[in-house]
Design an enzyme around this catalytic site. Structure first.
Site, PDB file in Angstrom:
ATOM      1  N   GLU A  65       0.818  -1.218   0.000  1.00 31.95           N
ATOM      2  CA  GLU A  65       0.000   0.000   0.000  1.00 31.95           C
ATOM      3  C   GLU A  65       0.849   1.264   0.000  1.00 31.95           C
ATOM      4  OE1 GLU A  65      -3.795   1.316   2.320  1.00 31.95           O
ATOM      5  OE2 GLU A  65      -2.140   1.320   3.732  1.00 31.95           O
ATOM      6  N   HIS A 163       0.879   6.062  10.196  1.00 31.22           N
ATOM      7  CA  HIS A 163       0.239   6.503   8.952  1.00 31.22           C
ATOM      8  C   HIS A 163      -1.186   6.960   9.247  1.00 31.22           C
ATOM      9  CE1 HIS A 163       3.170   3.655   6.788  1.00 31.22           C
ATOM     10  NE2 HIS A 163       3.416   4.843   6.295  1.00 31.22           N
ATOM     11  N   CYS A 250      -2.323  -1.981   4.760  1.00 29.27           N
ATOM     12  CA  CYS A 250      -0.953  -1.894   4.226  1.00 29.27           C
ATOM     13  C   CYS A 250      -0.632  -3.042   3.276  1.00 29.27           C
ATOM     14  CB  CYS A 250       0.087  -1.986   5.334  1.00 29.27           C
ATOM     15  SG  CYS A 250      -0.422  -1.373   6.902  1.00 29.27           S
TER      16      CYS A 250
END
Ligand code: CIR
Length: 255
Positions: A65, A163, A250
């Site tokens: 990702e 993130h 991810c």
């Protein structure tokens, strides 16, 4: 609706992946098994899954990702902020896989850095987290590219999580899973917020795929709240990836 997904099989070097957790090193065989189950769950949602080969030189390369943003109009290859991950974007098989699906492929350039785990898609708008991995220059380059294709982007500043999507997941239909620093962020006030309790914070990293929601195993409150909204839930164990700060989102590119 998503039609396609790209994943990369974990390499045995996954034990050396970057981590801020103190949960021990991932066990390779277990990570492989969990990855297979993840791919099976995705397949149930009706998408076609492209599975790329493991890359030993890159311990974090199963977290695909972060290396590209796949939109409805173009794919954008990123420039990861983590130094050990920067060359992941040069892997030819990923470029080739993206090339099969996209006519337009763009690229983030130095000194910009972007990891697409910092980008949350809500329709044609993309929220971009300015984080330890994604800098302002990278975020602005990303917005300029999105605008070129009639899409839009805006910057959200993160303080605590790795993130943006570590603490947020958009489940379509205005439903937004929110944890920690994002719960009271005015940026997300317009959404129907599903608040993730602090002791289940990792469970905020779910993914919506074609009316299914993939939820990590071991987060019962999160799972119940999502089921109550009427989604079909697929529970997937990601405990080995959690050891190196990775989660459900991810591990794939969905488009
Ligand atoms: C890293 O620190 O880059 C990896 N160990 C974890 C990446 C997780 N990716 C994501 O949240 N999108």
């Amino acid at each position: 609706m998503f039609k396609n997904v790209i994943v990369r099989v974990p390499a045995s070097s996954i034990s050396e992946g970057i981590t801020s957790a103190s949960l021990g090193k991932p066990i390779y065989e277990k990570a492989l098994m969990q990855h297979e189950n993840y791919v099976s769950a995705l397949t149930k949602t009706g998408v076609e899954v492209t599975v790329l080969e493991p890359k030993e030189a890159f311990p974090d390369s199963c977290f695909v990702e972060d290396v590209a943003l796949c939109t409805s109009k173009c794919a954008i290859i990123t420039r990861p902020g983590a130094e050990t991950r920067q060359k992941e974007v040069q892997l030819a098989d990923m470029k080739e896989a993206l090339g099969k699906f996209y006519e337009h492929i763009e690229q983030i350039e130095a000194p910009g850095t972007v990891e697409a785990g910092d980008i949350m898609m809500v329709g044609d708008h993309f929220y971009i987290g300015e984080s330890a991995r994604t800098n302002k220059e990278g975020a602005n380059q990303m917005i300029a590219i999105l605008e070129k294709y009639g899409l839009s982007g805006s910057i959200v500043t993160l303080e605590k999580v790795l993130h943006l999507k570590t603490g947020l997941a958009y489940l379509e239909n205005n439903n937004l899973l929110v944890a920690g620093e994002f719960i009271d962020d005015p940026e997300f006030a317009k959404f129907n917020k599903i608040v993730v309790p602090e002791d289940e914070a990792y469970g905020a990293n779910c993914i919506w795929v074609n009316d299914y929601v993939l939820v990590p195993e071991g987060y019962p409150t999160v799972q119940k709240k999502i089921e109550e909204l009427g989604y079909k839930v697929l529970v997937v164990d990601t405990s080995e990836f959690r050891k190196i700060d990775g989660g459900l989102s991810c591990l794939s590119l969905r488009f």
